[in-house]
Design an enzyme around this catalytic site. Structure first.
Site, PDB file in Angstrom:
ATOM      1  N   ASP A 483      39.974  -3.546  -8.210  1.00 37.65           N
ATOM      2  CA  ASP A 483      39.948  -1.977  -8.316  1.00 37.65           C
ATOM      3  C   ASP A 483      38.531  -1.335  -8.810  1.00 37.65           C
ATOM      4  O   ASP A 483      38.330  -0.127  -8.981  1.00 37.65           O
ATOM      5  CB  ASP A 483      40.938  -1.565  -9.018  1.00 37.65           C
ATOM      6  CG  ASP A 483      42.260  -1.533  -8.148  1.00 37.65           C
ATOM      7  OD1 ASP A 483      42.103  -0.945  -6.984  1.00 37.65           O
ATOM      8  OD2 ASP A 483      43.237  -1.892  -8.584  1.00 37.65           O
TER       9      ASP A 483
HETATM   10  C1  BGC Z   1      42.352  -0.986 -13.998  1.00 35.83           C
HETATM   11  C2  BGC Z   1      42.868  -2.005 -12.765  1.00 35.83           C
HETATM   12  C3  BGC Z   1      43.874  -1.307 -12.215  1.00 35.83           C
HETATM   13  C4  BGC Z   1      43.627   0.036 -11.729  1.00 35.83           C
HETATM   14  C5  BGC Z   1      44.514   0.855 -11.074  1.00 35.83           C
HETATM   15  C6  BGC Z   1      41.895   0.318 -13.549  1.00 35.83           C
HETATM   16  O1  BGC Z   1      41.576   1.000 -14.846  1.00 35.83           O
HETATM   17  O2  BGC Z   1      41.415  -1.786 -14.619  1.00 35.83           O
HETATM   18  O3  BGC Z   1      43.159  -3.308 -13.260  1.00 35.83           O
HETATM   19  O4  BGC Z   1      44.212  -1.891 -10.871  1.00 35.83           O
HETATM   20  O5  BGC Z   1      42.983   0.809 -12.946  1.00 35.83           O
HETATM   21  O6  BGC Z   1      44.378   2.060 -10.934  1.00 35.83           O
HETATM   22  C1  NOJ Z   2      45.530  -4.418 -11.003  1.00 30.47           C
HETATM   23  C2  NOJ Z   2      45.919  -3.713  -9.561  1.00 30.47           C
HETATM   24  O1  NOJ Z   2      47.532  -3.626  -9.522  1.00 30.47           O
HETATM   25  C3  NOJ Z   2      45.708  -4.782  -8.479  1.00 30.47           C
HETATM   26  O2  NOJ Z   2      45.997  -4.247  -7.286  1.00 30.47           O
HETATM   27  C4  NOJ Z   2      44.170  -5.064  -8.645  1.00 30.47           C
HETATM   28  O3  NOJ Z   2      43.757  -6.130  -7.664  1.00 30.47           O
HETATM   29  C5  NOJ Z   2      43.858  -5.705  -9.891  1.00 30.47           C
HETATM   30  N1  NOJ Z   2      44.382  -4.792 -10.886  1.00 30.47           N
HETATM   31  C6  NOJ Z   2      42.212  -6.057 -10.006  1.00 30.47           C
HETATM   32  O4  NOJ Z   2      41.626  -4.757 -10.096  1.00 30.47           O
END
Ligand code: BGC
Ligand code: NOJ
Length: 808
Positions: A483
């Site tokens: 993400d």
């Molecule tokens: C996090 C990710 C997460 C995303 C969700 C980010 O700030 O680092 O792990 O999936 O937010 O919106």
């Molecule tokens: C958490 C999110 O829920 C997941 O969808 C994503 O793949 C990981 N963070 C990595 O960014």
């Protein structure tokens, strides 16, 4: 350092001190009503949706931590104490918390009085019930006053924490006998309320927080309790609470039990009122009647225990390593159930108001859950697919209550569509229910625009093909699995979210991760297309995959590992040429899982690079070197301080991809070694460093660049649960359902010499005895005593038991 131990027989984790390094929680409820409960009784509960139907107020990020939710006070003469330790942090003579499968038992004792609270959400109920057992362990009569306490949330948890100008004027309650009714907003559009009752007469009650506590007091100094006198307050606006006062006299050695019920009740709109202005309490009375006797609660506990036993016996391992057994047999599938239920909505790190059900998350959660309750996985697939758009793209999230796609986050995460194929394939492999492919499923929940589920998969597959970039690799969009790799975002202002901002619209940024995911997905997709009679589509899909593989090898190989991406300017991401972030874990795992480079040595090279550059004692970090400054062209990933989260943290979700990849190239020792580095049961002894619960996976452990290396965060709700289950059960122990049979192909290395697996699949039971002598080139199988060729055991008819001997 440890703070408890596993009780494998009881399937409980036993916490022996309240001073754990972080609140260690459990989840109660499996259907519509859920509670989060910490080892000191903190947490909250909700009906279906942690944002819109929250019963109890909880203050995240508070100091002290984890105050709120439920509390129980005992007044023994002038001594007031809290048996769960919090909120008064009473010095206790003994303390124990047992988190089990859907039950939590907290016991504290002081001055000859012991109080045990057993919490559960009984099957079929929308209520949290608690049996309180008080025992007089002293030699004199004890005259006690017991005060319960819950603080009600005004239903919408977001509003509850923000909209005080309204909230302070709307709180309403009703009292009837020993039951306190929280009826805020019932007068207008709600037809639901909460009830908090106890199965005994009460000496008084309170429903107004300020009256009960005192305006300037915390939960650790409630005036009513300290003075030993309930005020019988009736909340009107401000903060409604529920508190009962019980007077209990106990002879030496005597025990008494009480049952508290905290329930969610919904009335048909036409039956909202008993008489004008008086809430219809009939269903609440019936609910409380079902728990008026302690025996009824005990029956509910037994029913829940049997329920879990029958779920968990579907897949079990017996090996000489008890830590392995307890992860595979109990705690990993338990966490998979919780992630399936919650997606990423409500934990001690997810507030329950931010995110709904994730498209990619829920598809992956299925992978670890589908063998437990396949019918629920089926429904989930239909729900998820219903939020897909007609062009194959997808809402990134949807709300559990409405099942509608979430417009705030929208779409544009280009890995999302392919996860649907992965989820559906896993479901069909487990169940053989190919009929699901012919179900009519809407696009964007529009009943006027539907197509078969297979057609949804076809659009997913082609979405990737229609969105290729200059190197013939998939465009990344807003982000792929990671993400935080936001290659079209270019954010310079702190107030815009990375995930939904695209300041430059380009068709250049490409993802090698999605490319690997595409190649990984194709064999299943093509098989399903063939099954549906679309032979040409299957052939074409395989050709596309071959081309994609060629594109990866030509443009996605950096010499010693797979590249991660091309950015907006066509510059490499995850290359030795880069300043930071030269190597990333995701494409190494996914490309090798897909078989890319397995024939020409590149897969081995890539995995060796992972071992050399990314593996640490606490797990495999996401990238190296960590980004040491903000890169506007890369987005959120470079926003995190080095070693945390996606910036070189150990992002546990992708570690199992490397484990599976290692089994793909036959290196079971390495796969199992990586497995042990992040599995909770193996980390119990370093709980002081790790900090989160040793019985579940956390999303992230701080990496080697971090100040607090080895410290975990974001326990419970993570794709780590499902993928580690897949890695250990399907690939390392090596028993996995495929479309045409059960694959038996262990790859665990030398450490575990023998093990047995019992696996139920499609109604038959497979008893697999593995002699892991590592003498042969591949596993040799005898099925019911007969030597067979290969490692695929055809499915037996339902009801049969198949004995398999496997020698490696
Ligand atoms: C996090 C990710 C997460 C995303 C969700 C980010 O700030 O680092 O792990 O999936 O937010 O919106
Ligand atoms: C958490 C999110 O829920 C997941 O969808 C994503 O793949 C990981 N963070 C990595 O960014």
């Amino acid at each position: 350092m440890q703070y408890g131990h596993f009780d494998d027989e009881a399937r409980e984790y036993v916490i022996t001190t309240p001073r754990t390094p972080y609140p260690w929680i459990n989840y109660l409820g499996n259907e519509d009503f859920f509670s989060l409960i910490s080892h000191t009784g903190g947490g909250y509960c909700f009906y279906r949706d942690a944002r819109f139907r929250r019963l109890l107020r909880y203050r995240y990020n508070n100091s002290p931590t984890d105050v709120g939710g439920r509390a129980l006070y005992i007044r023994d003469g002038d001594d007031v104490w809290t048996p769960a330790w919090m909120p008064m942090k009473s010095e206790l003579d003994s303390f124990e918390c047992r988190h089990g499968l859907g039950t939590t038992k907290i016991r504290g004792s002081r001055n000859g009085v012991s109080a045990e609270m057993l919490y559960l959400v009984p099957l079929g109920e929308t209520a949290e019930v608690c049996r309180l057992t008080l025992t007089n362990e002293s030699s004199s009569v004890k005259t006690l006053k017991v005060f319960s306490l819950v603080e009600f949330c005004l239903w919408n948890a977001w509003d509850d924490q923000t909209n005080f100008q309204r909230n302070f004027s709307i709180g309403e309650v009703e009292i009837e006998g020993s039951a306190i009714y929280h009826v805020t907003e019932y007068r207008e559009r709600r037809n639901h309320y909460a009830v908090f009752g106890v199965n005994s007469p009460i000496a008084g009650f309170d429903t107004d927080r300020e009256t009960f506590l005192g305006l300037y007091n915390g939960l650790h100094e409630p005036e009513a309790v300290l003075e030993g006198a309930p005020r019988n307050s009736i909340a009107s606006g401000w903060a409604p609470i529920g508190s009962h006062c019980l007077e209990v006299e106990l002879a030496p050695g005597e025990s008494r039990s009480f049952v508290f019920v905290l329930g969610y009740v919904e009335n048909p709109v036409e039956d909202k009122w008993e008489r004008p202005g008086v809430v219809n309490k009939e269903p609440a009375r019936a609910l409380m009647a079902r728990f008026s006797e302690t025996a009824q609660l005990e029956a509910a506990v037994a029913e829940l225990r049997d329920h879990w036993s029958s779920l968990l016996e579907i897949s079990t391992v017996e090996s000489p390593d008890e830590r392995l057994n307890r992860m595979v047999n109990t705690w990993n599938p338990y966490q998979c159930m919780v992630t399936f239920n919650m997606s990423r909505s409500a934990s001690y790190f997810e507030s329950g108001i931010g995110r709904g059900m994730g498209f990619r998350d829920s598809n992956q959660d299925l992978l670890g859950f589908v063998h437990l309750v396949p019918e629920r996985a089926r429904q989930r697939i239909i729900d998820i697919a219903s939020t897909q758009f007609a062009d194959g793209s997808a809402y990134h999230q949807y709300q559990p209550l409405t099942k509608r796609g979430n417009n705030d986050i929208g779409s544009g995460f280009n890995d999302d569509p392919l996860w649907l194929i992965i989820g559906v394939a896993a479901y069909i492999k487990e169940t053989g229910d190919f009929d699901i492919l012919s179900e009519e499923v809407p696009f964007d929940n529009d009943e006027a625009n539907t197509a078969t589920l297979f057609e949804h998969l076809r659009r997913s597959f082609h979405f990737t093909l229609e969105n290729l970039g200059p190197h013939g690799l998939p465009l990344i969009g807003r982000a792929d699995w990671n993400d935080c790799l936001n290659l079209n975002c270019f954010s310079e202002t702190p107030d815009e979210p990375y995930q939904t901002t695209a300041n430059r619209e380009g068709r250049t940024a490409e993802s090698i991760f999605i490319a690997g995911q595409f190649v990984y997905t194709t064999p299943d997709y093509a098989d399903l297309a063939e099954y549906m009679g679309f032979a040409e589509e299957a052939t074409a899909a395989r050709e596309h995959s071959t081309q994609m593989e060629a594109a990866i090898l030509e443009h996605g190989w950096d010499g010693e590992w797979f590249l991660r991406a091309y950015d907006f300017f066509g510059q490499k991401v995850g290359s030795h040429e880069c300043e930071d972030g030269q190597i990333f874990i995701e494409p190494q795992g996914f490309c090798v899982m897909a078989g890319v480079g397995v024939d020409d040595g590149r897969a081995l090279r890539a995995l060796d690079s992972v071992a050399e550059r990314l593996a640490t004692p606490y797990g495999i970090v996401l990238n190296q070197p960590a980004f040491s400054r903000y890169h506007v062209e890369l987005g959120e990933i470079s926003s995190y301080p080095p070693g945390y989260k996606e910036n070189a943290g150990i992002f546990c979700h992708n570690n199992p991809w490397v484990m599976i990849a290692e089994t793909r190239v036959g290196r079971g020792d390495r796969a199992f070694d990586y497995y042990k580095r992040i599995a909770g049961a193996y980390l119990e002894k370093i709980s002081d460093v790790h900090r989160t619960e040793p019985y579940v996976y956390s999303q992230m452990v701080a990496g080697r660049d971090a100040v607090r290396e080895g410290e975990a965060k974001n326990s419970w709700l993570t794709g780590t649960a499902a993928w580690n289950y897949v890695a250990i059960a399907h690939h390392i122990l090596g028993i996995r359902p495929e479309f045409d049979g059960l694959r038996v192909s262990p790859c665990i290395g030398a450490e575990i010499q023998n093990f047995t697996v019992s696996r139920r699949c499609r109604g038959a039971v497979y008893r697999i005895r593995v002699t892991n002598s590592l003498k042969h080139d591949g596993p040799l199988l005898k099925v019911n005593g007969e030597t067979t060729k290969g490692t695929l055991v055809p499915y037996a008819p339902a009801g049969e038991t198949v004995d398999i001997d496997c020698e490696t």
